[in-house]
Scaffold this active site. Sequence first.
Site, short mmCIF file in Angstrom:
data_model
loop_
_atom_site.label_atom_id
_atom_site.label_comp_id
_atom_site.label_asym_id
_atom_site.label_seq_id
_atom_site.Cartn_x
_atom_site.Cartn_y
_atom_site.Cartn_z
N HIS A 87 59.02 121.16 82.45
CA HIS A 87 59.95 120.15 81.83
C HIS A 87 59.40 118.91 81.07
O HIS A 87 60.13 118.38 80.25
CB HIS A 87 61.13 119.64 83.01
CG HIS A 87 60.51 118.66 83.74
ND1 HIS A 87 60.47 118.85 84.91
CD2 HIS A 87 60.53 117.32 83.53
CE1 HIS A 87 60.03 117.77 85.58
NE2 HIS A 87 60.14 116.89 84.82
N ASP A 139 59.75 125.72 86.92
CA ASP A 139 59.16 124.48 86.36
C ASP A 139 57.68 124.40 86.45
O ASP A 139 57.21 123.62 87.06
CB ASP A 139 60.10 123.31 86.89
CG ASP A 139 59.66 122.12 86.16
OD1 ASP A 139 59.32 122.12 84.93
OD2 ASP A 139 60.15 120.94 86.64
N GLY A 241 58.25 110.04 86.37
CA GLY A 241 56.91 109.88 85.74
C GLY A 241 55.70 110.53 86.90
O GLY A 241 54.74 110.67 86.33
N SER A 243 56.71 113.60 87.83
CA SER A 243 56.76 115.07 87.62
C SER A 243 55.24 115.53 87.18
O SER A 243 54.57 115.22 86.25
CB SER A 243 57.63 115.17 86.29
OG SER A 243 58.91 114.91 86.72
N GLY A 244 55.21 117.03 87.35
CA GLY A 244 54.16 117.71 87.10
C GLY A 244 52.86 117.41 88.03
O GLY A 244 51.93 118.35 87.90
#
Length: 856
Positions: A87, A139, A241, A243-244
């Site tokens: 995402h 994701d 922020g 994320s990932g």
Amino acid sequence: MSQHLLLPLVILAISPIPGAFPDSAFSPTQEEPEDLDCGRPEPSARIMGGSDAQPGSWPWQVSLHQGGGHICGGSLIAPSWVLSAAHCFVTNGTLAPAAEWTVVLGVHSQNGPLDGAHVRAVAAILVPDNYSSVELGADVALLRLASPARLGPAVRPVCLPRASHRFAHGTACRATGWGDIQEEDPLPLPWVLQEVELRLLGEAACQCLYSRPGPFNLTFQLLPGMLCAGYAEGHRDTCQGDSGGPLVCEEGGRWFQAGITSFGFGCGRRNRPGVFTAVAPYEAWIREQVMGSEPGPTFPSQSPQPQSVLSEPTDENCTIALPECGKAPRPGAWPWEAQVMVPGSRPCYGALVSESWVLAPASCFLGRISSDHQPGDLDNWRVLLPSRPRAEHVARLVPHENASWDDASDLALLQLREPVNLGAAPRPVCLPHPDHYFLPGSRCRLAHWGRGEPAPGSSSLLEAELLGTWWCHCLYGRQEATVPPPGEPPQALCPAYQQEEAVAGRCWNYSHRSLLCREEGTWFLAGIRNFPSDCLRPRVFYPLQTHGPWISHVTRGAYLEDQLAWDWGPEGEETETHICPPHTEHGACGLQPEPAPVGVLWPWLAEVHVAGEHVCTGILVAPGWVLAATHCVLRPGSTTVPYIEVYLGRAGASPLPQSHQVSRSVISIRLPRHLGLRPPLALLELSSRVEPSPSALSICLHPGGIPLGSSCWVLGWKDPQDRVPMAASVSILTPRLCHCLYQGILSPGTFCVLYAEGQEDRCEVTSAPPLLCQTEGGSWVLVGMAIRGSRELFAAIGPEETWISQTVGEAHFLPPSGFPLWPPESSDLCPPDMAGASGSPQAAIFLLLLTPLIQG
Ligand code: 4AZ
């Protein structure tokens, strides 16, 4: 992402101590060459505690930049490969070009020159074919670097789990990132990498939490390939922020990446743990993407685990967390009530909002603090809290930046020198998020706020019921303004008191109050009001919800609680946009409250009790004035003024308790000057004003004719005993029809009406009913009052505009609109047979309508 946010990657007291793992725990498998060791930070001595990560603790953490700034996290899994979340790169189904992104490796604090860090361009971004949106899973993304990373103490890859790898429920793992520290609250400078300990939640436990309606009444279905980590009680979480970035768990001296930060509902909210993409199921996909790239990622086999840990407990318990704030033993005994004692002034009341912070009106303290509020000044300040043996000292005062000019921001936060232990008391009050929607009809209370005096009269004065947003907004807001829909912060909150009357005529000199509203037994601080403007009771409050982000930013841990009541009623969520009807120069008029909270449909309808003998209708036309038919209030020929009492606030079929009604006596009767005939309209002056409320609100008046496009009603009652208000639908005849029907007997400015079928008998003639029209804009307008003994004839209000305006002062005449009168008619002549037509008006009108044809 829109469903951002939560809680701070809270600072962890526990940091990994890589040096503590015995070397013997590390046994690279044959297929993993030793030079590509994974999941081990460089051993280093370091201090425990704090929330910032220690430099070098998480050497696989990378920052993904786009347009020069940090957007997402990622993890180094091989010299040329970074693992992250799909995402971060896919918007509306489109993958961002790799050239827009850079990967920053070996960075700790993102402030200033990135010492020791290095940057790599991205050669390719790979996302699984089946990724569409975060809620549907998959994701995950792989980034191929344009050139391999330079491995070193600050840059090392993490270990990846094989598909067969099982992470036990309850394992304490770590999430890391530079994301927000709370919802809508970015990580402050110097942007040091944060770490937080999160416990893995089993699928059943997580699904159980997400199956309970949470923020915005949403539930969520956990899918295979997702995993949850966090706590039912919230507070610790990943946020926007992060994320990932990686969720890593330590096993046998190595850190394995169990998850990729994916999403959640808010950050750190109760029963809403973070959702991660589980990495193990993607072993095959990852291997496929990186095939041929040497060296590739490392998938060490899992060291043997006790069988008990590996077996999936099916009966994992589902522990829902309950709110920790807002519980009171009984209304009025508020465990958050804080008295701020400043030498030389009366105590200022505020509310405890966390273990260290009290919220109070800034106006209690403004003028006492220099701009940088020197701590010396605060030395003698004390805060008294319930059940605390001694007063607390104050360390800091943080006024709201707009406090000095904006009443709605009259707030200050006081930090206690030592945090207090929370329990039954003291206990903080809950604060609403900006999107909180307090349902109309919510049970509320007024509490001490600032330097308010105790309320006069009984304690039930402090009970209130929240009115609908529409009514509140349109009464106090701007005309033709859009009413904020549920989910948008309201501009005002209006409580309706249980005893409107008890304080009329008395003055609360300091009407400083806060509004506490209860949902599911939990109290929220919903609104504040802190100015002694009108000396009557407070009736409109500034919503506190807009200040939630400021309060949580300053306090880092105030109890912002999700909405708990979701019962929108049978109509469900109102999505239609509402516009407020036009105001007159004296404010809003003719607003019909939604029936729900108070039950009064006709707030301008008055019962006029004359000399204890008979009762007829009157209409509130201004806060202290009621218009009635002269024949009702003055006996023919009599010159004495009778004793008249006026009641407002009568509900529909169910008579409300007396306390809901507003009563006033009449101190004078005013008649317009009319030559000869007795004027049909009388104005009754009330003994005191009646402030606007859903039980008593002035109607609008129209300067002439009928407002265009309106529908009209005769309003009265059928039974003079029970006096349940009834409205009968009517059409108003054109002057010509009217004139022809009642030739000779009408004075100018008389309206004739035709009742809709079956509606004639709804109102009793003796109630002297008024004629009302509802305009297209939604306001109710008074256009006439019944003429003695007639159900069909009404004395028009328009011609008396000057008299009414001069007598009353605050009458609500709408500006003339549309056709003030009917369009010109072709002929003034009445058909010969019509003069003095008797019999059924319907039959006569039918004849009249036919006449142009007959004549033609
Ligand atoms: C985000 O927007 C995000 N609390 C990441 C994690 C969580 C929520 C939002 C989980 O990137």
